[in-house]
Design a protein around this motif. Sequence first.
Motif, short mmCIF file in Angstrom:
data_model
loop_
_atom_site.label_atom_id
_atom_site.label_comp_id
_atom_site.label_asym_id
_atom_site.label_seq_id
_atom_site.Cartn_x
_atom_site.Cartn_y
_atom_site.Cartn_z
N ASN A 126 94.70 -11.38 73.01
CA ASN A 126 93.45 -10.75 72.58
C ASN A 126 92.34 -11.79 72.40
O ASN A 126 92.53 -12.98 72.64
N ILE B 23 99.55 -9.93 72.19
CA ILE B 23 99.74 -8.50 71.99
C ILE B 23 100.95 -8.10 72.83
O ILE B 23 100.98 -8.34 74.04
N THR C 29 100.48 -6.74 67.44
CA THR C 29 99.72 -7.99 67.40
C THR C 29 100.56 -9.03 66.67
O THR C 29 100.81 -8.92 65.48
#
Length: 136
Positions: free
Chosen positions: A79, A85, A100
Amino acid sequence: MKKRSLIVFILFAVLIGAAIFFIYTKWNKAPESIENAEAVRINAADLFREFAENENQATQTYNGKVLEITGIVSSTAINQQGKTIVQLQTNDPLFGINCTMENETTINDGETVTIKGVCSGFTTDVILIRCYLIKK
């Protein structure tokens, strides 16, 4: 009379001080260690199905709780904050469980993994934050 007023004032000040101390320590409490926390264990497909069938009930049941999810990795990405992720497969080919990761991890597509994290809601995917890889 002055002595009694002084005692009442001191007691009141001590109570106020204790309340301020209590509020301060609760407000500045360190975040819970996700890796060592008790978790609700669930399969990725089952979790997604619960959210897809009844989002309100699943939100009440899982939102804000530590979950330990087992599933097959469908994809990984990085990300904007540089965090990994991990997308876990569900029975829906378009949507999944979006995890995450807190630490940099090497996870390959197709691997079966167990991830522990905090459920933060449902968009088109179930979102988990503050995640740690428990088992490959």
